[in-house]
Design a protein around this motif. Structure first.
Motif, PDB file in Angstrom:
ATOM      1  N   LEU A 147      29.537  53.037  39.627  1.00  0.00           N
ATOM      2  CA  LEU A 147      29.642  54.492  39.474  1.00  0.00           C
ATOM      3  C   LEU A 147      30.329  55.157  40.679  1.00  0.00           C
ATOM      4  N   ALA A 148      30.901  54.337  41.581  1.00  0.00           N
ATOM      5  CA  ALA A 148      31.610  54.875  42.747  1.00  0.00           C
ATOM      6  C   ALA A 148      32.868  55.616  42.280  1.00  0.00           C
ATOM      7  N   PRO A 149      33.418  56.533  43.132  1.00  0.00           N
ATOM      8  CA  PRO A 149      34.539  57.365  42.680  1.00  0.00           C
ATOM      9  C   PRO A 149      35.747  56.557  42.232  1.00  0.00           C
ATOM     10  N   GLU A 150      35.959  55.345  42.847  1.00  0.00           N
ATOM     11  CA  GLU A 150      37.195  54.621  42.528  1.00  0.00           C
ATOM     12  C   GLU A 150      37.017  53.609  41.380  1.00  0.00           C
ATOM     13  N   SER A 151      35.793  53.550  40.785  1.00  0.00           N
ATOM     14  CA  SER A 151      35.574  52.548  39.739  1.00  0.00           C
ATOM     15  C   SER A 151      36.237  52.964  38.423  1.00  0.00           C
TER      16      SER A 151
ATOM     17  N   VAL B  28      31.936  39.606  41.052  1.00  0.00           N
ATOM     18  CA  VAL B  28      33.350  39.865  41.321  1.00  0.00           C
ATOM     19  C   VAL B  28      33.542  40.376  42.749  1.00  0.00           C
ATOM     20  N   PHE B  29      32.737  41.357  43.156  1.00  0.00           N
ATOM     21  CA  PHE B  29      32.937  41.961  44.465  1.00  0.00           C
ATOM     22  C   PHE B  29      32.455  41.079  45.617  1.00  0.00           C
ATOM     23  N   PRO B  39      36.845  49.704  47.480  1.00  0.00           N
ATOM     24  CA  PRO B  39      37.631  49.182  46.361  1.00  0.00           C
ATOM     25  C   PRO B  39      38.126  47.766  46.608  1.00  0.00           C
ATOM     26  N   TRP B  40      38.605  47.143  45.536  1.00  0.00           N
ATOM     27  CA  TRP B  40      39.095  45.769  45.587  1.00  0.00           C
ATOM     28  C   TRP B  40      40.381  45.682  46.387  1.00  0.00           C
ATOM     29  N   THR B  41      40.450  44.768  47.369  1.00  0.00           N
ATOM     30  CA  THR B  41      41.691  44.634  48.127  1.00  0.00           C
ATOM     31  C   THR B  41      42.278  43.223  48.065  1.00  0.00           C
ATOM     32  N   GLY B  42      41.521  42.248  47.658  1.00  0.00           N
ATOM     33  CA  GLY B  42      42.083  40.909  47.577  1.00  0.00           C
ATOM     34  C   GLY B  42      40.988  39.864  47.462  1.00  0.00           C
TER      35      GLY B  42
END
Lengths: 306, 303
Positions: A147-151, B28-29, B39-42
């Motif tokens: 639920l984070a802003p970038e999801s 995944v994370f 956020p996902w970076t690699g």
């Protein structure tokens, strides 16, 4: 009562009342002593502390007072304040709301699993069991990522226009409900499924042969048959949900304090044990009273829960 | 009954995705490069390597122990001390939390299984005055909210510490607390196993001249053993999963995995915590599948 058990032959042996007592003391005795010393007496202790006054440096001391209970009911230091009555109401609404949402989700899922052919049924059930046995803390904090802003979820919701782009969906009451339903869904699916498996479908067939439409068949011929599982599931969700402190703590903000968080607050940072005890004691009272009510009235018809 | 209809498939599919989304996202994370979360970076396996590094060093230290020499000279005690020293040596916070969780779960499960089995057997077989009330009271740990139980125990420990100087908060208080909530669960499982047994079997044993003890040891106990094992497994899982009771009854130096995860998450989710959580999830998946396979009744295929 005692006479009924004396001299009766059970499991092939006859024991006197003294013999029964001795064997009870040797088998049940240690556990009863253990639970009494380490839980029942402490619970009584919490009741006592709730009538004491907070000490200077935390802790508790005399005189006896009802102050903690009147404060809980709203009469605080600064006149009447709705803070704590709101917390009670919010916790009850959260518990009942979670139970209702879980029930609505569990009904289709339980019927779905029951309708699958043998091999897939076991697979579908195991897939419910895995989250059931997976640590609740892990499944809860994961929603902070989801639920984070970038999801993707948050961006999709923003795209539809329900929220401003770039704002997170947590902390919020919405996030708490999502976490609660996700965590407690398996608790209600499992007992409900075992009731669905036992349904006598000939009753439903008879109802539709006699001209009932699908809706009426469900309400009058199917739902009453799954009631025991449904009630057991609702209780399994309702009790822990009302006392939850981890899920509101991780997914809610300062505006969404529940009873569990209030207790933790008083025993932790605020160091006001008497007030925390009053909240805990009332919470326990509500739970035990509702269970007693269930056992007394609903339990006679429905199955046993424990 | 009919096969599930298409809308039912759709709804159920969505619910499964909903239940598994958090588990999948943690996995995944745990491979994310970004050190402070976000956020996902690699892709990286760095966090797993960090987590498993103590395991490598333990393995290499265990390799150099001279097992043969010790066993030959019958120095079993020295050998045991050496091995436990290697295993218990503090390496990093996650490793000690894992060790603590293991000690807590094993110690509490062993004692709670013994006590709970005795309680389940006693309550289903023998009468005593006030039995009805006490058997209800024994179920209180099952039905009251965790947090109420936790603060009750915390205030009890604090009181005893002030009066008698006992119960400094730590591993011992945590083990006692876990045993207390495990006992009724074990007793429930054992009782339901005993309730499903045919009393004629024990009657036959008595009629054939077995004493009470012989009947129990050779007839009743083997029959109730599956219930005892199931109760022990339930107790073990409850202990591993518990956060609230441990959080309130532990002291400095006795952190468990759930407490470690909670306090790390409060500071922000990092990939190394996700990696740790993934390993825990993996353990629960293996455990669940194992128990499901064990419980499956042996029957011919196709049924």
């Amino acid at each position: 009562m005692a006479n009924r058990h004396q001299g009766e032959v059970r499991f092939g042996e006859q024991l006197s009342a003294r013999g029964q007592l001795l064997r009870s003391a040797l088998t049940s005795g240690p556990s009863i002593l253990w639970v009494t010393v380490f839980l029942l007496l402490p619970l009584v202790g919490v009741g006592v502390i709730s009538f004491l006054t907070r000490g200077e440096a935390g802790g508790y001391e005399l005189p006896l007072t009802f102050g903690n209970y009147t404060r809980f009911a709203g009469w605080g230091f600064f006149g009447y304040d709705l803070l704590y009555p709101q917390i009670i109401l919010r916790s009850i609404v959260l518990g009942a709301g979670t139970a209702l949402l879980c029930m609505l989700a569990a009904l289709p899922l339980a019927f779905f699993i029951a309708a699958l052919p043998g091999r897939y049924k076991n697979l579908a059930l195991t897939l419910v069991l895995i989250p059931f046995w997976t640590n609740l803390l892990i499944r809860t904090y994961a929603w902070q990522i989801l639920l984070a802003p970038e999801s993707w979820i948050t961006r999709a919701v923003a795209l539809v226009g329900l929220i401003e782009p770039g704002t997170p969906l947590y902390p919020s009451a919405f996030a708490i409900y999502i976490g609660m339903v996700c965590d407690y869904l398996p608790f209600i699916v499992l007992p409900l499924y075992s009731s669905v498996e036992k349904i006598d479908w000939s009753i439903a067939e008879a109802a539709s042969d006699l001209g009932a439409d699908g809706k009426r068949v469900f309400w009058h011929a199917i739902l009453p048959q799954v009631m025991p599982g449904l009630v057991a599931g609702v209780i399994l969700v309702l009790i822990p949900a009302m006392g939850q402190f981890v899920i509101p703590d991780l997914l809610g903000g300062a505006k969404t304090v529940m009873l569990g968080n209030a207790i933790q607050q008083q025993f932790g940072p605020s160091r006001d044990w008497p007030f925390g005890s009053a909240i805990a004691f009332l919470g326990m009272g509500v739970v035990l009273a509702s269970l007693w009510f269930y056992a007394r009235y609903a339990g006679e018809k429905g199955g046993e829960i424990i | 009954m009919r096969r599930p209809s298409f809308p039912l498939w759709l709804v159920s599919g969505f619910l499964y995705v909903f239940m598994y989304a958090p588990i999948v996202v943690v996995i995944v994370f745990s491979f994310n490069v970004a050190k402070h979360g976000g956020p996902w970076t690699g892709f990286t396996t760095e966090w797993y390597q960090q987590l498993l590094r103590p395991a490598y060093s333990i393995a290499s230290e265990l390799k150099v122990v001279e097992y043969r020499e010790h066993i030959k000279q019958l120095e079993l005690r020295t050998l045991f001390n050496k091995i436990s020293e290697i295993l218990l040596q503090p390496r990093n916070d996650k490793w000690s939390a894992a060790i603590n969780t293991g000690i807590l779960a094993f110690a509490s499960t062993i004692l709670a299984t013994a006590l709970g089995t005795m309680l389940g057997y006693g309550l289903s077989r023998y009468w005593f005055p006030g039995k009805k009330l006490f058997s209800l009271l024994m179920y209180i740990p099952v039905v009251i909210p965790d947090i109420v139980m936790a603060v009750a125990m915390l205030s009890f420990y604090a009181m005893v510490r002030d009066w008698l100087g006992l119960f400094e908060l730590g591993m011992t208080t945590m083990i006692i607390a876990h045993i207390t909530f495990q006992i009724p669960f074990v007793a429930i499982v054992v009782r339901s196993r005993l309730a499903g047994m045919d009393p004629a079997i024990e009657e036959a044993a008595h009629d054939l001249g077995a004493s009470s003890w012989q009947t129990f040891w050779h007839v009743t106990f083997p029959l109730m053993l599956p219930g005892v094992l199931a109760g022990a497994m339930l107790a073990f899982t409850l202990s591993l999963d518990d956060f609230v009771v441990s959080f309130f009854t532990t002291g400095p130096g006795a952190t468990t995995l759930p407490i470690l995860i909670y306090s790390s998450v409060k500071r922000g989710i990092t990939p190394d915590i996700n990696a740790l959580s993934t390993l825990i999830v993996l353990a629960s998946v293996i455990g669940t599948l194992g128990v499901t396979l064990l419980q499956r009744p042996a029957k011919p295929s196709g049924g």
